[in-house]
Each structure stands twice: as C-alpha cells, then as structure tokens.
Motif scaffolding. Structure first.
Motif, mmCIF file in Angstrom:
data_model
loop_
_atom_site.group_PDB
_atom_site.id
_atom_site.type_symbol
_atom_site.label_atom_id
_atom_site.label_comp_id
_atom_site.label_asym_id
_atom_site.label_seq_id
_atom_site.Cartn_x
_atom_site.Cartn_y
_atom_site.Cartn_z
ATOM 1 N N LYS A 12 -7.805 15.190 5.928
ATOM 2 C CA LYS A 12 -7.331 16.186 6.887
ATOM 3 C C LYS A 12 -5.996 16.799 6.483
ATOM 4 O O LYS A 12 -5.805 18.010 6.571
ATOM 5 N N LEU A 13 -5.056 15.947 6.042
ATOM 6 C CA LEU A 13 -3.689 16.421 5.775
ATOM 7 C C LEU A 13 -3.445 16.789 4.325
ATOM 8 O O LEU A 13 -2.433 17.425 4.015
ATOM 9 N N GLY A 14 -4.346 16.372 3.418
ATOM 10 C CA GLY A 14 -4.126 16.577 1.998
ATOM 11 C C GLY A 14 -3.349 15.416 1.399
ATOM 12 O O GLY A 14 -2.624 14.697 2.102
ATOM 13 N N MET A 15 -3.485 15.224 0.105
ATOM 14 C CA MET A 15 -2.858 14.077 -0.551
ATOM 15 C C MET A 15 -1.337 14.141 -0.502
ATOM 16 O O MET A 15 -0.670 13.101 -0.379
ATOM 17 N N GLU A 16 -0.766 15.319 -0.575
ATOM 18 C CA GLU A 16 0.702 15.426 -0.557
ATOM 19 C C GLU A 16 1.262 14.883 0.754
ATOM 20 O O GLU A 16 2.228 14.108 0.772
ATOM 21 N N ASN A 17 0.656 15.265 1.865
ATOM 22 C CA ASN A 17 1.134 14.778 3.157
ATOM 23 C C ASN A 17 0.817 13.297 3.359
ATOM 24 O O ASN A 17 1.590 12.572 3.992
ATOM 25 N N PHE A 18 -0.328 12.838 2.842
ATOM 26 C CA PHE A 18 -0.647 11.418 2.917
ATOM 27 C C PHE A 18 0.408 10.600 2.182
ATOM 28 O O PHE A 18 0.876 9.562 2.672
ATOM 29 N N LYS A 19 0.816 11.086 1.021
ATOM 30 C CA LYS A 19 1.840 10.371 0.255
ATOM 31 C C LYS A 19 3.204 10.434 0.936
ATOM 32 O O LYS A 19 4.007 9.499 0.836
ATOM 33 N N CYS A 75 0.814 -1.224 0.000
ATOM 34 C CA CYS A 75 0.000 0.000 0.000
ATOM 35 C C CYS A 75 0.841 1.265 0.000
ATOM 36 O O CYS A 75 0.327 2.353 -0.253
ATOM 37 N N ARG A 76 2.127 1.139 0.306
ATOM 38 C CA ARG A 76 2.995 2.327 0.327
ATOM 39 C C ARG A 76 4.111 2.267 -0.721
ATOM 40 O O ARG A 76 5.116 2.947 -0.598
ATOM 41 N N LEU A 77 3.910 1.432 -1.739
ATOM 42 C CA LEU A 77 4.871 1.377 -2.840
ATOM 43 C C LEU A 77 4.770 2.623 -3.711
ATOM 44 O O LEU A 77 3.667 3.144 -3.939
ATOM 45 N N PRO A 78 5.879 3.133 -4.244
ATOM 46 C CA PRO A 78 5.799 4.192 -5.260
ATOM 47 C C PRO A 78 5.036 3.707 -6.475
ATOM 48 O O PRO A 78 5.003 2.508 -6.776
ATOM 49 N N ALA A 79 4.423 4.624 -7.174
ATOM 50 C CA ALA A 79 3.571 4.262 -8.314
ATOM 51 C C ALA A 79 4.342 3.524 -9.403
ATOM 52 O O ALA A 79 3.767 2.718 -10.140
ATOM 53 N N SER A 103 5.510 7.385 1.976
ATOM 54 C CA SER A 103 6.909 7.377 1.571
ATOM 55 C C SER A 103 7.833 7.092 2.748
ATOM 56 O O SER A 103 8.816 6.345 2.620
ATOM 57 N N GLY A 104 7.516 7.673 3.904
ATOM 58 C CA GLY A 104 8.320 7.399 5.091
ATOM 59 C C GLY A 104 8.271 5.928 5.467
ATOM 60 O O GLY A 104 9.301 5.314 5.790
ATOM 61 N N ALA A 105 7.076 5.348 5.435
ATOM 62 C CA ALA A 105 6.940 3.922 5.736
ATOM 63 C C ALA A 105 7.693 3.069 4.717
ATOM 64 O O ALA A 105 8.354 2.091 5.076
ATOM 65 N N HIS A 106 7.594 3.453 3.438
ATOM 66 C CA HIS A 106 8.277 2.690 2.390
ATOM 67 C C HIS A 106 9.791 2.715 2.574
ATOM 68 O O HIS A 106 10.476 1.721 2.291
ATOM 69 N N SER A 107 10.314 3.822 3.072
ATOM 70 C CA SER A 107 11.761 3.899 3.293
ATOM 71 C C SER A 107 12.207 2.863 4.323
ATOM 72 O O SER A 107 13.283 2.262 4.195
ATOM 73 N N ILE A 108 11.378 2.637 5.345
ATOM 74 C CA ILE A 108 11.697 1.608 6.337
ATOM 75 C C ILE A 108 11.517 0.213 5.738
ATOM 76 O O ILE A 108 12.273 -0.716 6.048
ATOM 77 N N GLY A 167 -6.383 -5.432 9.503
ATOM 78 C CA GLY A 167 -6.953 -4.196 10.015
ATOM 79 C C GLY A 167 -5.953 -3.314 10.734
ATOM 80 O O GLY A 167 -5.919 -2.095 10.550
ATOM 81 N N ARG A 168 -5.100 -3.904 11.568
ATOM 82 C CA ARG A 168 -4.135 -3.117 12.340
ATOM 83 C C ARG A 168 -2.969 -2.633 11.493
ATOM 84 O O ARG A 168 -2.118 -1.892 11.981
ATOM 85 N N TYR A 169 -2.921 -3.057 10.237
ATOM 86 C CA TYR A 169 -1.886 -2.609 9.299
ATOM 87 C C TYR A 169 -2.487 -1.765 8.168
ATOM 88 O O TYR A 169 -1.856 -1.576 7.135
ATOM 89 N N SER A 170 -3.707 -1.266 8.365
ATOM 90 C CA SER A 170 -4.470 -0.786 7.211
ATOM 91 C C SER A 170 -4.494 0.721 7.005
ATOM 92 O O SER A 170 -5.084 1.194 6.046
ATOM 93 N N LEU A 171 -3.876 1.495 7.881
ATOM 94 C CA LEU A 171 -3.980 2.951 7.724
ATOM 95 C C LEU A 171 -3.365 3.433 6.422
ATOM 96 O O LEU A 171 -3.671 4.528 5.936
ATOM 97 N N TRP A 172 -2.487 2.624 5.824
ATOM 98 C CA TRP A 172 -1.812 2.995 4.571
ATOM 99 C C TRP A 172 -2.728 2.838 3.365
ATOM 100 O O TRP A 172 -2.412 3.334 2.285
ATOM 101 N N SER A 173 -3.829 2.144 3.539
ATOM 102 C CA SER A 173 -4.747 1.817 2.443
ATOM 103 C C SER A 173 -5.877 2.835 2.394
ATOM 104 O O SER A 173 -5.771 3.943 2.928
ATOM 105 N N SER A 174 -6.992 2.447 1.799
ATOM 106 C CA SER A 174 -8.172 3.313 1.743
ATOM 107 C C SER A 174 -8.708 3.650 3.131
ATOM 108 O O SER A 174 -9.455 4.621 3.286
ATOM 109 N N VAL A 175 -8.331 2.859 4.123
ATOM 110 C CA VAL A 175 -8.693 3.175 5.506
ATOM 111 C C VAL A 175 -8.141 4.547 5.903
ATOM 112 O O VAL A 175 -8.681 5.213 6.778
#
Length: 560
Positions: A285-292, A97-101, A296-301, A270-278
């Motif tokens: 709230k944060l806008g798409m740029e901040n969501f991405k 869910c956090r892979l680059p496009a 991106s931060g998660a993907h780096s890890i 479910g407990r891993y789902s905030l990165w998805s449509s959840v």
C-alpha cells in the motif's frame, strides 16, 4: 525473590503513604518548573508526564526499583538476542526486523540480519511485480486487490499502519488496493467476495504457525470462491495466494507456491510482527520507501532504548510510571486516546500488545505473583471518546490513567479557505486534547466555570461537580508519517517490556490464548455430531443442544 519483597518496593510503598497520599496531581502542577522537570524529548518526540502523580523522589525511587529488577541487563539481553522468552527457550528479536542493512546481529554464530534483509528483498520484488502489473490472475488480468487474511498481530499491526498512513499510499497505475479480513464468522470475507473480482484478487495468508483456524477457515472460503470461477487449483494457488509463516512445509501442503512464500521466524511474536514479512500489505500500500521509513522510525527508538541511561530513557520512564500507577496508586485501567482519527486502530493494537504480553500471574520462574500485573486497556479516538466514556472518567468512581496522543501539525498551511478551515479544525482538536487532560486533572464545578468569576465561591451542585485527580501522559509527535508512527509503536513495545521486567514476567509467550482454541476444537466436534451431548458442563451442553435443535433458525428463537 519477587520484586514486591525488595527494599526498593517497600521504599515506594512508604513514599506513597508518607509523601503522596492525600496530594492531588493538580497541586503538583502548580509548580512553575513542573513541565520542565517531567517532560522528555527524543528526535522531535515529546512525552509530558507532568500530569502524572509523581515527584522527583518518586522518579528516583522508581529508577532504584529498575536497578533492583536488573532492567539494564534485561535490555541488553533483549538487544543481543539472548533467549529471554524462557517458556519457549528462544529470543525475542522483533527489533532485528528493523535493523539497517549494514548492521550485523550475530546470534549463535549466525548473522540474523542477513535473513531479515533477504526477506525484505523478496517483499521488494513482490511489490515491484504487483506495481508494474506483471502479477496477473488466472485470466491474465493484472492484480488490483490484495486481501490480508490474518488474526491478532497478523491483522491488527498491518491494519493499523495501512489505515493510519492512508494518505501515503502509492498511486499505482492499476489502482492496487489492500483489504483485511480476520473474523472466523465469515462476515468480512463474504463482503469481500461481493465487492471484488476473483480474476484480479490475491489473498495473503498470514499465520505464524500456519495452523490458526480463524485464518485457514477464511483461506478455505477464499479458495472455494476462486475455484468456483477457475477450477484449475494449481493456477489459483500460484497466481492468487501468498503465504507468510514459519512453516514452509505447511504452506506447501496447503498449496502456496514456493515462489509465493515469505518467511517468518519463531523469534518474532505475532503482536510484534508487523515489521517482518507480515508487513507485506503495508509495503504494497505505502511502497517500499515508506515501509523502510516505518522500520527506520522504530529502529531509532530501539537505539534510544538500548543505549540511553535509564533516567532519560523514554520507554523506561513510561514503563516505570505504569508500574507506579498499577501497583502503588492502585489505578486498574488505562485509556489510549489518540486525537487524530487516522490512529483509530491504535487503541485496539495496544490492547493486544499490552494485555497479551503482560496479562500474566506467574513470574518467569513459575511463582505466583502477589501484585497486579497488566492494567485493563481500552480507548477510542479522543473526540469520539469525549461523547462516550469520558463521562465515567470525569465523574465516575473508578480511577483511570490516560495517554493523550496527538500530532502537532495535521494539515499543510494553505492560503485557500479550505486550507484555513482544516487548520482551524486541527487547532480545535488540539484544544480538546489539552483541555480534557487538564479537566481530568483539576476537576471543578460547572457553576463556578459558568460564573466566569474567580471571586464567586459557592457550594458546588453535586451533579455538576468534577472531582478531578485523574492522571495522564501526553505524547506529541511533529506529524503523523511512516517514521513517527514507527517510533510511536516501538515506544509502546519497549514500555511493555520494561513493565514485564519489573514484574518478573515473560511478555513474549501467550499460553492463555491456547486453552480456548483447544476447547473450541472439542466443542466444534460436538456441534457437528447430531446426537445430543452431555460431554461438558450443564450450561455448555444445553447451548450446544439448543443449536442442534435449531433454535434461532426454525425453533422458538426464530424471528421468521
């Protein structure tokens, strides 16, 4: 063979008895090279293990244990989408869910990332429609309030992120706000009804199965509230509800319009789902740029975890030290202590992440384990915790290991007196963070500290004596922002996976959650039945019958 029967496990047991037992962690920290030897950095993230009761030999033996548990191949299986969730025969692909496009992830001849990017695009369009005022309620007014209805991972993840990153919220012309309701008792949802306008409110129903009774009961109340103001059900469904679920069929049956349905997949827990449509409420709230940026931060890890040697791999080292504490040092509990009030929901989030994932007593093969698995997690914002349960940690009888978490920078430097005051407050917070981890480690006597003299040696007053020898890890991020928060959460996700792999358990199912749900449905049927019940055990039958008799309302339990 269970991991506890391996020679590597036995070597760690011998090492504990021969080299570690009797040594205090404060003594290990007397070495000048201690911090250099036991701290690690990745992308400005710093983790300090110097206050853990480990030596170079401990680390070496733990890495050997990881090899014996085939950790490398397990990490590879996770990254490649192999069906590592064995009890449900499916992969665990929250990392997808956090892979680059631009990245492909082909599983069973299907590029998973194409579906992920399609959902991100749908989220983007919804956010745009809301932000420019084109999404309107039944009376034609622009939507101003979004209410997330979920429970567990469908609530805790988005709630954590939205609260932690409140200062990054988008300043919409129509002042869109997000809210959360999860409790089935109706207290949260009724507060929402009292404060929001039904004409300008949209509810987001988040349920992986779309059968979670907590969420659906709140959703039914929300629909009733809306229809008491607008009796046109089709209009209410289309303009005031969004659904997020695996089941398009169930969403449709409930009334969610096809245009308002966002997709989940069974390979996202479910407990891993905030990165998805959840994470829709996060994006709103944060806008798409901040969501991405969060993704991106998660993907780096993820990349660090998948590609870095075990000996320099941050989640691996965190997980191995967690196993060492639980299974060899016998530490049964872990405190999560963020020294930043914005992270007030992080302990709750990690409680679910770790205890729902690793609270298991059988191996992947169904064999009972003969060692402890998940420690008990709890926590609180550090300065608040200092005035609550730190007393037990400093002078109680139980061993606890702690994670101290803090940003290095909190406020931008300003020349104004206000700016200087905020800087001072942040320095005070960091001083407490560092001092508390040191105090837990070293212990000492208040009498000696008050004397301000290293020469004065006296028998300590037992009431003012701290035994010390409580271990901790310190995690520092440069500042709290969408990218670093994504890193922090993913760090813990992978730590949990490492510990599960060592223990040989499946961290991606949660069958323990299901039994209570089934019994609750049985109990509900009996509560609705006017006749006295004798269906269950004596205690439960008595409680049910007391409710039927009106105790607490008109009976002897009433305050009226």
């Amino acid at each position: 063979m269970k991991i506890s029967e391996s020679k590597e496990w036995k070597q760690l047991t011998s090492h504990l008895l021969e080299d570690i037992q009797g040594i205090k962690v404060g003594e290990l920290n007397d070495l000048k090279s201690r911090f250099e030897d036991f701290s690690y950095e990745f992308d400005d993230l710093l983790i300090d293990f110097s206050k853990q009761k480990v030596t170079s030999k401990t680390r070496e033996l733990l890495l050997s244990l990881a090899e014996a548990a085939n950790l490398k191949s397990s990490i590879a299986a996770l990254s490649e989408g192999k069906p590592i969730n064995t009890t449900e025969n499916r992969p665990a692909l929250h990392t997808a869910c956090r892979l680059p496009a631009s990245v492909e992830l082909v599983v069973d001849q299907i590029d998973i990332n194409l579906a992920v990017q399609e959902e991100i695009s749908k989220i983007d369009k919804m956010v745009e429609k809301l932000s420019n005022g084109h999404w309107r309620g039944y009376s034609g007014k622009p939507i101003r309030d979004i209410v997330n209805l979920g429970v567990g991972g469908s609530d805790l993840g988005p709630l954590l992120v939205c609260e932690a990153l409140d200062e990054f919220k988008v300043d919409y012309p129509n002042n869109i706000r997000v809210h959360f309701a999860s409790t089935m008792d109706g207290s949260q949802i009724s507060d929402i009804f009292n404060t929001l306008n039904p004409e300008t409110t949209v509810f987001v129903l988040v349920s992986k199965s779309f059968s979670t009774i907590d969420t659906l009961s709140n959703a039914a109340s929300a629909k009733a509230w809306l229809m008491s103001n607008c009796p046109n059900e089709a209009l209410v469904d289309k303009q005031h509800f969004i659904g997020v679920s695996v089941s398009a069929e169930k969403m449709g049956e409930w009334g969610i319009h096809p245009d308002n349905q966002l997709r989940l997949w069974d390979w996202v827990g479910g407990r891993y789902s905030l990165w998805s449509s959840v994470g829709l409420t996060i994006a709103i709230k944060l806008g798409m740029e901040n969501f991405k940026l969060l993704l991106s931060g998660a993907h780096s890890i993820d990349k660090h975890f998948f590609e870095t040697e075990l000996s320099q791999n941050l989640p691996v080292l965190m997980g191995l030290i967690g196993v060492w504490n639980s299974n060899f040092l016998g530490v049964p509990a872990q405190a999560i202590l963020p020294y930043d009030a914005r992270l007030k929901y992080l302990p709750n989030y990690l409680m679910q992440l770790e205890m729902e994932s690793n609270g298991k007593s059988v191996t992947q093969g169904g064999e009972s384990i003969d060692y402890d698995s998940c420690p008990v997690l709890w926590g609180e914002v550090g300065p608040n915790a200092q005035h609550a349960f730190y007393q037990m940690m400093h002078q109680g009888t139980r061993k606890v290991t702690s994670d101290f978490i803090a940003p290095i920078r909190r406020f931008s430097k300003e020349d104004s007196e206000h700016g200087k005051s905020l800087q001072e407050q942040h320095l005070l917070t960091l001083a407490n963070c560092f001092a508390q981890s040191r105090a837990l480690m070293t212990g000492g006597s208040l009498d000696e500290l008050a004397s301000n003299s290293s020469e004065k040696k006296q028998f300590p007053n037992p009431h003012k004596f701290y035994p010390g020898d409580q271990t901790s890890t310190t995690i520092l991020i440069p500042e709290l922002n969408p990218y670093t928060l994504g890193q922090l959460i993913a760090l813990y996700e992978h730590k949990v996976f490492v510990m599960a792999t060592i223990w040989g358990i499946n961290p991606f199912d949660q069958w323990g959650v299901e039994l209570g749900k089934i019994m609750a449905n049985e109990t509900l049927s009996e509560l609705k039945n006017a006749a006295s019940t004798e269906k269950f055990d004596n205690g439960t039958n008595t409680l049910i019958n007391l409710v039927k008799e009106g105790i607490g309302k008109n009976g002897k339990g009433s305050n009226s």
